[in-house]
Scaffold this motif. Structure first.
Motif, PDB file in Angstrom:
ATOM      1  N   TYR A  37       3.295   7.883   3.006  1.00  0.00           N
ATOM      2  CA  TYR A  37       3.170   7.347   1.650  1.00  0.00           C
ATOM      3  C   TYR A  37       3.586   8.388   0.615  1.00  0.00           C
ATOM      4  O   TYR A  37       3.235   9.556   0.719  1.00  0.00           O
ATOM      5  CB  TYR A  37       1.725   6.898   1.389  1.00  0.00           C
ATOM      6  N   TRP A  39       3.925  10.143  -3.368  1.00  0.00           N
ATOM      7  CA  TRP A  39       2.971  10.540  -4.417  1.00  0.00           C
ATOM      8  C   TRP A  39       2.420   9.257  -5.051  1.00  0.00           C
ATOM      9  O   TRP A  39       3.185   8.380  -5.425  1.00  0.00           O
ATOM     10  CB  TRP A  39       3.708  11.387  -5.462  1.00  0.00           C
ATOM     11  N   PRO A  40       1.091   9.150  -5.204  1.00  0.00           N
ATOM     12  CA  PRO A  40       0.498   7.901  -5.693  1.00  0.00           C
ATOM     13  C   PRO A  40       1.085   7.459  -7.042  1.00  0.00           C
ATOM     14  O   PRO A  40       1.173   8.264  -7.979  1.00  0.00           O
ATOM     15  CB  PRO A  40      -0.987   8.249  -5.830  1.00  0.00           C
ATOM     16  N   GLU A  41       1.452   6.209  -7.110  1.00  0.00           N
ATOM     17  CA  GLU A  41       2.097   5.631  -8.292  1.00  0.00           C
ATOM     18  C   GLU A  41       1.278   5.887  -9.568  1.00  0.00           C
ATOM     19  O   GLU A  41       1.830   6.273 -10.601  1.00  0.00           O
ATOM     20  CB  GLU A  41       2.271   4.119  -8.049  1.00  0.00           C
ATOM     21  N   ALA A  42      -0.056   5.715  -9.464  1.00  0.00           N
ATOM     22  CA  ALA A  42      -0.917   5.817 -10.646  1.00  0.00           C
ATOM     23  C   ALA A  42      -0.915   7.220 -11.253  1.00  0.00           C
ATOM     24  O   ALA A  42      -1.264   7.394 -12.417  1.00  0.00           O
ATOM     25  CB  ALA A  42      -2.349   5.419 -10.278  1.00  0.00           C
ATOM     26  N   HIS A 262      -6.421  14.161  -8.415  1.00  0.00           N
ATOM     27  CA  HIS A 262      -6.284  12.766  -7.979  1.00  0.00           C
ATOM     28  C   HIS A 262      -6.568  12.641  -6.488  1.00  0.00           C
ATOM     29  O   HIS A 262      -5.976  11.816  -5.802  1.00  0.00           O
ATOM     30  CB  HIS A 262      -4.871  12.254  -8.286  1.00  0.00           C
ATOM     31  N   ARG A 265      -7.037   9.381  -4.441  1.00  0.00           N
ATOM     32  CA  ARG A 265      -5.879   8.547  -4.042  1.00  0.00           C
ATOM     33  C   ARG A 265      -5.238   9.064  -2.746  1.00  0.00           C
ATOM     34  O   ARG A 265      -4.766   8.285  -1.930  1.00  0.00           O
ATOM     35  CB  ARG A 265      -4.843   8.502  -5.166  1.00  0.00           C
ATOM     36  N   GLU A 268      -7.497   8.112   0.044  1.00  0.00           N
ATOM     37  CA  GLU A 268      -7.321   6.694   0.375  1.00  0.00           C
ATOM     38  C   GLU A 268      -6.144   6.526   1.346  1.00  0.00           C
ATOM     39  O   GLU A 268      -6.238   5.789   2.330  1.00  0.00           O
ATOM     40  CB  GLU A 268      -7.033   5.960  -0.933  1.00  0.00           C
ATOM     41  N   GLN A 269      -5.052   7.235   1.080  1.00  0.00           N
ATOM     42  CA  GLN A 269      -3.899   7.184   1.998  1.00  0.00           C
ATOM     43  C   GLN A 269      -4.314   7.671   3.391  1.00  0.00           C
ATOM     44  O   GLN A 269      -3.953   7.066   4.401  1.00  0.00           O
ATOM     45  CB  GLN A 269      -2.757   8.062   1.471  1.00  0.00           C
TER      46      GLN A 269
END
Ligand SMILES: *Cc1c(COP(=O)(O)O)cnc(C)c1O
Length: 358
Positions: A37, A39-42, A262, A265, A268-269
């Protein structure tokens, strides 16, 4: 030229081949324990803003103080412990080796295991002892390790926890016995910490010679190159002397500091990857001719019928999937492949291709 090479390059360096990274263009990459995955979009806009402000005209903070504080908090490093940052944990292994190297100095690791312990030991001029794991289940052969420690008094003992490429955790009590018996440093390498609940971080300080090494690579930041080593401050201050100045660059320091803010996140991944590991393990267990080994990491080692590993590896590649072929890497890894847990659709594609190939 070959005369020049023979006169100059050490024979032990001429004898080895360079660390091989296979061409992966166009393939589903399940060979190198990367987080699939991005880098988290948010947090993407905030990241770009951090990069925009980064002062790449200046040398980085030599000790990475802000990053160190963020790591301490995120990873629960006790405040009385020292912390040393490396350009990947590979560089920390190198610093440790350089700090202890000398005539008769030895590095001990378990086999099959992470090959960089032996390679870096060789670069630094250390002797190397590889103690075999038990063949049936890759568990730690404590009497063999204790005997090797007694006989060779290694300056460094590396224990990957969980182990790569086998994926298992060694028994806590066996590791405790090794730390207590070792006259040198014992480095518990927790590269796969995001995928297991087991850790020696809470045990730091119980023994003066225990160090715990981690990396942000497997949690999703392999491209940034950052590893860290925790242990007694006085000891790390000595190791720090062989560190090249500014070894962790400006962009890495800024990016990882933000990533840790962050962290939920990234966690979560990693949780998704752990769940997918369960699903993938169930699918592999159901496949005739495939023996998967239990894993606490983000990869699974599998054994195929005798003599088939390379053929299956090539068939997977022809189906667009790159895994790691370990057949021939070590006698105990005969007929073995290692697959990194990917996204659900990647894992399904892998299982489908594997069942067709085996
Ligand atoms: C991947 C891995 C590392 C290397 O980590 P980097 O921080 O990317 O250099 C260290 N130890 C083990 C056991 C690994 O599998």
């Amino acid at each position: 030229m070959s005369d020049l090479i023979e006169r100059l390059i050490r024979p032990e360096i001429r004898a080895i081949s360079a660390y091989h990274v296979p061409e992966a263009a166009g393939l589903i990459k399940m060979d190198a324990m990367e987080n699939p995955y991005p880098w988290p979009e948010a947090a993407r806009e905030e990241w770009l803003e951090v990069l925009r402000r980064a002062q790449v005209n200046l040398y980085p903070d030599p000790r990475g103080s802000e990053l160190q504080a963020a790591l301490r908090e995120a990873m629960g490093i006790p405040s009385e412990m020292g912390l040393l940052l490396g350009n990947g944990s590979d560089e920390l292994i190198q610093m440790l080796a350089l700090a202890v190297a000398g005539p008769g100095r030895t590095i001990l690791a378990l086999e099959p295991g992470f090959v960089m312990y032996r390679m870096i030991g060789l670069f630094a001029g250390l002797d190397y002892i590889g103690v075999p794991l038990r063949t049936a289940d890759f568990s730690l052969d404590l009497p063999a390790v204790l005997a090797a420690i007694e006989e060779r008094a290694p300056a460094l003992v590396f224990i990957a926890y969980p182990n790569n490429p086998t994926g298992n955790l060694f028994e806590t009590e066996a590791i405790e016995r090794i730390i207590a018996a070792a006259p040198g440093l014992v480095i518990v390498d927790e590269a796969y910490a995001p995928f297991t609940d087991a850790s020696f971080v809470p045990r730091l300080g119980e023994w003066p010679n225990l160090l715990v090494m981690r990396t942000v690579s497997k949690m999703g930041l392999a491209g940034l190159r950052l590893g860290y080593l925790a242990g007694a401050p006085a000891l790390l201050a000595e190791v720090d002397k062989v560190r090249l100045p500014y070894n962790v660059n400006v962009l890495t320091q800024a990016s990882v500091t933000l990533a840790l803010r962050h962290r939920a996140r990234f966690d979560e991944q990693c949780r998704t990857i752990r769940e997918e590991r369960v699903t993938l393990m169930a699918a592999l267990t159901a496949l005739a001719g495939v023996k998967p080994f239990a894993s606490e990491a983000n990869f699974i080692l599998i054994r195929l019928p005798e003599g088939r590993a390379t053929q299956v590896f090539e068939a997977l590649k022809a189906s667009g999937i790159l895994v790691k072929n370990l057949d021939g890497a070590h006698p105990q890894l005969a007929d073995c492949l290692r697959v990194t847990v990917g996204r659900p659709e990647e894992n399904r594609a892998f299982v489908t291709a594997l069942s067709a190939a085996v």
